[in-house]
Design a protein around this motif. Structure first.
Motif, PDB file in Angstrom:
ATOM      1  N   SER A 181       0.820  -1.216   0.000  1.00  0.00           N
ATOM      2  CA  SER A 181       0.000   0.000   0.000  1.00  0.00           C
ATOM      3  C   SER A 181       0.853   1.265   0.000  1.00  0.00           C
ATOM      4  O   SER A 181       0.472   2.279  -0.570  1.00  0.00           O
ATOM      5  CB  SER A 181      -0.927   0.018   1.223  1.00  0.00           C
ATOM      6  OG  SER A 181      -1.864  -1.022   1.131  1.00  0.00           O
TER       7      SER A 181
ATOM      8  N   ARG B 156      -1.586 -10.237  -5.885  1.00  0.00           N
ATOM      9  CA  ARG B 156      -2.828 -10.255  -6.678  1.00  0.00           C
ATOM     10  C   ARG B 156      -3.774  -9.139  -6.244  1.00  0.00           C
ATOM     11  O   ARG B 156      -4.356  -8.446  -7.083  1.00  0.00           O
ATOM     12  CB  ARG B 156      -3.512 -11.615  -6.555  1.00  0.00           C
ATOM     13  CG  ARG B 156      -4.805 -11.702  -7.350  1.00  0.00           C
ATOM     14  CD  ARG B 156      -5.480 -13.060  -7.284  1.00  0.00           C
ATOM     15  NE  ARG B 156      -5.377 -13.658  -5.968  1.00  0.00           N
ATOM     16  CZ  ARG B 156      -5.223 -14.953  -5.753  1.00  0.00           C
ATOM     17  NH1 ARG B 156      -5.138 -15.786  -6.744  1.00  0.00           N
ATOM     18  NH2 ARG B 156      -5.169 -15.420  -4.531  1.00  0.00           N
ATOM     19  N   SER B 157      -3.900  -8.939  -4.935  1.00  0.00           N
ATOM     20  CA  SER B 157      -4.829  -7.908  -4.455  1.00  0.00           C
ATOM     21  C   SER B 157      -4.367  -6.495  -4.822  1.00  0.00           C
ATOM     22  O   SER B 157      -5.165  -5.559  -4.811  1.00  0.00           O
ATOM     23  CB  SER B 157      -5.047  -8.028  -2.945  1.00  0.00           C
ATOM     24  OG  SER B 157      -3.909  -7.630  -2.226  1.00  0.00           O
ATOM     25  N   HIS B 158      -3.083  -6.356  -5.164  1.00  0.00           N
ATOM     26  CA  HIS B 158      -2.545  -5.050  -5.561  1.00  0.00           C
ATOM     27  C   HIS B 158      -2.252  -4.979  -7.062  1.00  0.00           C
ATOM     28  O   HIS B 158      -1.623  -4.026  -7.518  1.00  0.00           O
ATOM     29  CB  HIS B 158      -1.291  -4.720  -4.744  1.00  0.00           C
ATOM     30  CG  HIS B 158      -1.613  -4.394  -3.328  1.00  0.00           C
ATOM     31  ND1 HIS B 158      -1.874  -3.112  -2.888  1.00  0.00           N
ATOM     32  CD2 HIS B 158      -1.763  -5.193  -2.236  1.00  0.00           C
ATOM     33  CE1 HIS B 158      -2.151  -3.139  -1.604  1.00  0.00           C
ATOM     34  NE2 HIS B 158      -2.091  -4.395  -1.180  1.00  0.00           N
ATOM     35  N   GLY B 159      -2.690  -5.978  -7.794  1.00  0.00           N
ATOM     36  CA  GLY B 159      -2.528  -5.977  -9.245  1.00  0.00           C
ATOM     37  C   GLY B 159      -1.102  -6.189  -9.723  1.00  0.00           C
ATOM     38  O   GLY B 159      -0.769  -5.841 -10.858  1.00  0.00           O
ATOM     39  N   VAL B 160      -0.248  -6.757  -8.881  1.00  0.00           N
ATOM     40  CA  VAL B 160       1.142  -7.016  -9.269  1.00  0.00           C
ATOM     41  C   VAL B 160       1.214  -8.413  -9.883  1.00  0.00           C
ATOM     42  O   VAL B 160       0.907  -9.397  -9.217  1.00  0.00           O
ATOM     43  CB  VAL B 160       2.096  -6.896  -8.059  1.00  0.00           C
ATOM     44  CG1 VAL B 160       3.531  -7.205  -8.459  1.00  0.00           C
ATOM     45  CG2 VAL B 160       1.983  -5.519  -7.433  1.00  0.00           C
ATOM     46  N   LYS B 161       1.603  -8.473 -11.142  1.00  0.00           N
ATOM     47  CA  LYS B 161       1.595  -9.740 -11.867  1.00  0.00           C
ATOM     48  C   LYS B 161       2.983 -10.254 -12.230  1.00  0.00           C
ATOM     49  O   LYS B 161       3.105 -11.270 -12.895  1.00  0.00           O
ATOM     50  CB  LYS B 161       0.774  -9.583 -13.142  1.00  0.00           C
ATOM     51  CG  LYS B 161      -0.679  -9.249 -12.866  1.00  0.00           C
ATOM     52  CD  LYS B 161      -1.461  -9.095 -14.140  1.00  0.00           C
ATOM     53  CE  LYS B 161      -2.906  -8.746 -13.814  1.00  0.00           C
ATOM     54  NZ  LYS B 161      -3.708  -8.612 -15.026  1.00  0.00           N
TER      55      LYS B 161
ATOM     56  N   SER C   6       5.785  -2.924  -8.925  1.00  0.00           N
ATOM     57  CA  SER C   6       5.368  -3.486 -10.210  1.00  0.00           C
ATOM     58  C   SER C   6       5.882  -4.907 -10.399  1.00  0.00           C
ATOM     59  O   SER C   6       5.413  -5.630 -11.279  1.00  0.00           O
ATOM     60  CB  SER C   6       5.867  -2.606 -11.360  1.00  0.00           C
ATOM     61  OG  SER C   6       7.273  -2.501 -11.327  1.00  0.00           O
TER      62      SER C   6
ATOM     63  N   HIS D 223       4.948   1.837  -4.661  1.00  0.00           N
ATOM     64  CA  HIS D 223       4.463   1.479  -6.000  1.00  0.00           C
ATOM     65  C   HIS D 223       5.291   0.275  -6.447  1.00  0.00           C
ATOM     66  O   HIS D 223       6.444   0.418  -6.840  1.00  0.00           O
ATOM     67  CB  HIS D 223       4.625   2.641  -6.983  1.00  0.00           C
ATOM     68  CG  HIS D 223       4.273   2.248  -8.372  1.00  0.00           C
ATOM     69  ND1 HIS D 223       2.968   2.051  -8.774  1.00  0.00           N
ATOM     70  CD2 HIS D 223       5.045   1.992  -9.443  1.00  0.00           C
ATOM     71  CE1 HIS D 223       2.965   1.687 -10.035  1.00  0.00           C
ATOM     72  NE2 HIS D 223       4.221   1.649 -10.471  1.00  0.00           N
TER      73      HIS D 223
END
Length: 102
Positions: free
Chosen positions: A26, A68-73, A31, A29
């Motif tokens: 949170s 996953r909950s933070h959109g990090v793939k 990635s 940032h």
């Protein structure tokens, strides 16, 4: 920091600590993740397999859930697998045959 040529944040947290990971993700940032948190001592892993399952599998699952909950793939996973001669020779069914291509 010397290799990267710049300063960066450092957090001392366990991959098993979902609350700490949520706070880190949170605040920063992020990635991509480089996962290096696996245990790898062969002898101890035989004596204490649940300790290794919890850390290596549980920690990876917790980390992936937060990612996953933070959109990090993106993840680079460094396996801590250790291969020894005695294991290889005593367990011929573990031998890997074939070629590997990118």
């Amino acid at each position: 920091r010397k290799i990267a040529g710049k300063d960066f944040a450092f957090y001392n947290a366990s991959a098993l600590d979902d609350f700490a990971l949520e706070c880190i993700f949170s605040e920063e940032h992020i990635s991509a993740v480089i996962h290096l948190a696996g245990y790898k001592a062969v002898g101890e892993s035989v004596e204490k397999p649940l300790k290794y399952y919890e850390n290596n599998i549980g920690g990876t699952i917790t980390l992936c859930d937060v990612m996953r909950s933070h959109g990090v793939k993106n993840i680079i996973f460094s396996s801590s697998a250790t291969v020894t001669n005695s294991l290889y020779h005593s367990s011929p069914n573990l031998r890997i045959k074939g070629s590997f291509k990118n």
